[in-house]
Enzyme design. Structure first.
Site, PDB file in Angstrom:
ATOM      1  N   ASP A   1       0.803  -1.292   0.084  1.00  0.00           N
ATOM      2  CA  ASP A   1      -0.152  -0.141  -0.086  1.00  0.00           C
ATOM      3  C   ASP A   1       1.033   1.309  -0.115  1.00  0.00           C
ATOM      4  OD1 ASP A   1       0.843  -0.394   2.521  1.00  0.00           O
ATOM      5  OD2 ASP A   1      -0.865   0.152   3.286  1.00  0.00           O
ATOM      6  N   SER A   2       2.191   0.956   0.065  1.00  0.00           N
ATOM      7  CA  SER A   2       3.186   2.290  -0.158  1.00  0.00           C
ATOM      8  C   SER A   2       2.974   2.712  -1.384  1.00  0.00           C
ATOM      9  CB  SER A   2       4.419   1.791   0.010  1.00  0.00           C
ATOM     10  OG  SER A   2       4.817   0.546  -0.342  1.00  0.00           O
TER      11      SER A   2
ATOM     12  N   ASP B   1      -0.864  -5.995  -0.178  1.00  0.00           N
ATOM     13  CA  ASP B   1      -1.377  -5.529   1.294  1.00  0.00           C
ATOM     14  C   ASP B   1      -2.842  -5.166   1.166  1.00  0.00           C
ATOM     15  OD1 ASP B   1       0.786  -5.098   2.822  1.00  0.00           O
ATOM     16  OD2 ASP B   1       1.255  -2.993   2.000  1.00  0.00           O
TER      17      ASP B   1
ATOM     18  N   GLU C   1       8.929  -4.039  10.659  1.00  0.00           N
ATOM     19  CA  GLU C   1       9.417  -2.641  10.382  1.00  0.00           C
ATOM     20  C   GLU C   1       9.807  -1.874  11.279  1.00  0.00           C
ATOM     21  OE1 GLU C   1       6.859  -0.989   7.304  1.00  0.00           O
ATOM     22  OE2 GLU C   1       7.484   0.881   7.477  1.00  0.00           O
TER      23      GLU C   1
ATOM     24  N   LYS D   1      -1.354  -9.508   2.852  1.00  0.00           N
ATOM     25  CA  LYS D   1      -0.710  -9.077   4.151  1.00  0.00           C
ATOM     26  C   LYS D   1      -1.407  -7.880   4.802  1.00  0.00           C
ATOM     27  CE  LYS D   1       3.376  -6.134   3.973  1.00  0.00           C
ATOM     28  NZ  LYS D   1       2.700  -5.009   4.692  1.00  0.00           N
TER      29      LYS D   1
ATOM     30  N   GLU E   1      -1.493  -5.480   8.692  1.00  0.00           N
ATOM     31  CA  GLU E   1      -0.778  -4.812   9.754  1.00  0.00           C
ATOM     32  C   GLU E   1      -1.674  -4.933  11.469  1.00  0.00           C
ATOM     33  OE1 GLU E   1      -0.157  -0.597   9.063  1.00  0.00           O
ATOM     34  OE2 GLU E   1       0.648  -1.234   6.892  1.00  0.00           O
TER      35      GLU E   1
HETATM   36  N1  LIG Z   1       8.687   4.844  -0.584  1.00  0.00           N
HETATM   37  C1  LIG Z   1       8.303   4.119   0.769  1.00  0.00           C
HETATM   38  N2  LIG Z   1       9.054   3.173   1.348  1.00  0.00           N
HETATM   39  C2  LIG Z   1       8.962   2.614   2.438  1.00  0.00           C
HETATM   40  O1  LIG Z   1       9.661   2.163   2.786  1.00  0.00           O
HETATM   41  C3  LIG Z   1       7.693   3.074   2.943  1.00  0.00           C
HETATM   42  C4  LIG Z   1       6.655   3.648   2.159  1.00  0.00           C
HETATM   43  N3  LIG Z   1       7.207   4.271   1.122  1.00  0.00           N
HETATM   44  N4  LIG Z   1       5.499   3.848   2.657  1.00  0.00           N
HETATM   45  C5  LIG Z   1       4.907   3.237   3.744  1.00  0.00           C
HETATM   46  C6  LIG Z   1       6.217   3.042   4.761  1.00  0.00           C
HETATM   47  C7  LIG Z   1       6.278   4.247   5.419  1.00  0.00           C
HETATM   48  N5  LIG Z   1       7.597   3.926   5.598  1.00  0.00           N
HETATM   49  C8  LIG Z   1       8.419   4.974   6.442  1.00  0.00           C
HETATM   50  C9  LIG Z   1       8.458   6.173   6.177  1.00  0.00           C
HETATM   51  C10 LIG Z   1       9.134   7.160   6.721  1.00  0.00           C
HETATM   52  C11 LIG Z   1      10.118   6.775   7.803  1.00  0.00           C
HETATM   53  C12 LIG Z   1      11.108   7.947   8.383  1.00  0.00           C
HETATM   54  O2  LIG Z   1      11.077   8.794   7.868  1.00  0.00           O
HETATM   55  N6  LIG Z   1      11.977   7.267   9.145  1.00  0.00           N
HETATM   56  C13 LIG Z   1      12.878   8.169   9.637  1.00  0.00           C
HETATM   57  C14 LIG Z   1      12.894   8.677  11.330  1.00  0.00           C
HETATM   58  C15 LIG Z   1      12.982   7.421  12.097  1.00  0.00           C
HETATM   59  C16 LIG Z   1      12.923   7.798  13.645  1.00  0.00           C
HETATM   60  O3  LIG Z   1      12.837   8.968  13.837  1.00  0.00           O
HETATM   61  O4  LIG Z   1      12.441   7.077  14.479  1.00  0.00           O
HETATM   62  C17 LIG Z   1      14.379   7.869   9.446  1.00  0.00           C
HETATM   63  O5  LIG Z   1      15.213   8.762   9.327  1.00  0.00           O
HETATM   64  O6  LIG Z   1      14.606   6.658   9.254  1.00  0.00           O
HETATM   65  C18 LIG Z   1      10.340   5.383   8.251  1.00  0.00           C
HETATM   66  C19 LIG Z   1       9.429   4.454   7.364  1.00  0.00           C
HETATM   67  C20 LIG Z   1       8.038   2.906   5.506  1.00  0.00           C
HETATM   68  N7  LIG Z   1       7.451   2.379   4.298  1.00  0.00           N
HETATM   69  C1  LIG Z   2       7.248  -1.556   3.204  1.00  0.00           C
HETATM   70  C2  LIG Z   2       6.589  -2.723   3.025  1.00  0.00           C
HETATM   71  C3  LIG Z   2       6.765  -3.777   4.187  1.00  0.00           C
HETATM   72  C4  LIG Z   2       5.049  -2.432   2.892  1.00  0.00           C
HETATM   73  O1  LIG Z   2       4.279  -2.746   3.753  1.00  0.00           O
HETATM   74  C5  LIG Z   2       4.705  -1.507   1.672  1.00  0.00           C
HETATM   75  O2  LIG Z   2       5.457  -1.727   0.683  1.00  0.00           O
HETATM   76  O3  LIG Z   2       3.515  -1.068   1.709  1.00  0.00           O
HETATM   77 MG   LIG Z   3       2.190  -1.683   3.518  1.00  0.00          MG
END
Ligand SMILES: Nc1nc(=O)c2c([nH]1)NC[C@@H]1CN(c3ccc(C(=O)N[C@@H](CCC(=O)O)C(=O)O)cc3)CN21
Ligand SMILES: CC(C)C(=O)C(=O)O
Ligand SMILES: [Mg+2]
Length: 263
Positions: free
Chosen positions: A43-44, A82, A181, A112, A114
């Site tokens: 769903d990303s 998803d 994750e 899948k 959550e």
């Molecule tokens: N393009 C994309 N990749 C992904 O992996 C992903 C998506 N979209 N959309 C759904 C979720 C959202 N996800 C995400 C989105 C942002 C962060 C993030 O900005 N993390 C920061 C902060 C971590 C913190 O402060 O704890 C980082 O710097 O990693 C992490 C996972 C993973 N998934």
């Molecule tokens: C990042 C993966 C695990 C996911 O759930 C997604 O792509 O939506």
């Molecule tokens: Mg997802």
């Protein structure tokens, strides 16, 4: 064609499971040709394809649209789709209906969803209806507003205990694998050793039974990515170079040349 047994066997044999999240025909085809174990239609897609800030607005229709395209590009791959936000939380009945539609209309191998204990009854029902289910714990992006942002999960002992329990509950409910994750790697390691079904990590360190990344992230199409993303190709840069060559050649009158012209 791979089956859910492949996931358990891989764990037993210590072979890493490779999963890639992608959404349409041509990237799915590349994934199949490259030999990934599993394609996730995530769903990303809402963020990567639609440019949304979260995955929350994504619909069952969206996932079916992407799932159909991915299946055409990867006819022989194991495909997981998803279930989007609110397609499985309202009632077990709605969840079965929506998962059933996804399976029927796309030719996916599994869905899948959550969450942990709060979805365990739904998982049981889907599995008993013959729909394989993959779990997803830790940072569950559909709960972004409840979690207060995309934050690493399982930092406190209390949170860790809960995630470990949730993994066990999901295993007992019948999932064939669990995505972990954005959790500390020692927690992911503990869960991986504690349960028999394989764990697939994203931002969960190297001790999980497999790894998953979003295709467009690893190919370098985003300027800002989470810490866990490794860019294996500078896709945006490469595509821009190609595009600039097209622009320059058209302006200079060198494209189309003889080779590209019907004379
Ligand atoms: N393009 C994309 N990749 C992904 O992996 C992903 C998506 N979209 N959309 C759904 C979720 C959202 N996800 C995400 C989105 C942002 C962060 C993030 O900005 N993390 C920061 C902060 C971590 C913190 O402060 O704890 C980082 O710097 O990693 C992490 C996972 C993973 N998934
Ligand atoms: C990042 C993966 C695990 C996911 O759930 C997604 O792509 O939506
Ligand atoms: Mg997802």
């Amino acid at each position: 064609m791979k089956t859910i047994n492949h996931f358990l066997e891989a764990k037993k044999e210590g072979k890493k499971i490779i999963m890639v999240s992608t959404y349409e025909f041509w990237s799915a085809k590349i994934c199949e040709e490259a030999g990934v174990d599993c394609i996730l239609v995530g769903d990303s897609a809402g963020m990567v394809i639609q440019g949304l800030d979260t995955t929350i607005p994504v619909t069952v229709e969206d996932m079916i649209y992407h799932g159909k395209a991915v299946r055409r590009g990867a006819p022989n791959s194991f495909i997981v789709i998803d279930m989007p936000f609110l397609s499985y939380q309202v009632s077990v009945e709605e969840a079965v209906k929506n998962a059933g539609r996804i399976m029927k209309e796309t030719g996916a191998n599994a869905v899948k969803l959550e969450g942990g204990r709060e979805v365990s009854e739904t998982v049981e029902k889907l599995v008993s209806a013959g729909i394989p289910v993959m779990g997803h714990l830790g940072l569950t992006p559909q709960s972004v507003h409840a979690l207060g942002g995309y934050r690493v999960q399982g930092k406190t002992q209390e949170q860790q205990k809960r995630i470990i329990e949730d993994a066990k509950i999901l295993e007992q409910a019948g999932v064939f694998a669990i995505v972990l994750e954005a959790v500390p790697s020692n927690l992911a390691k503990e869960i991986t050793e504690f349960i028999e079904v394989p764990t697939i990590g994203i931002g969960a360190g190297k001790f999980t039974d497999g790894q998953v990344l979003v295709f467009h992230d690893m190919m370098g199409f985003f300027d800002r990515s989470p810490k866990f993303v490794k860019r294996y190709v500078e896709g945006k840069k490469l595509f821009k170079e190609g595009l600039n060559s097209f622009i320059n050649e058209v302006r200079a009158g060198t494209f189309p040349g003889k080779k590209h012209t019907y004379d």
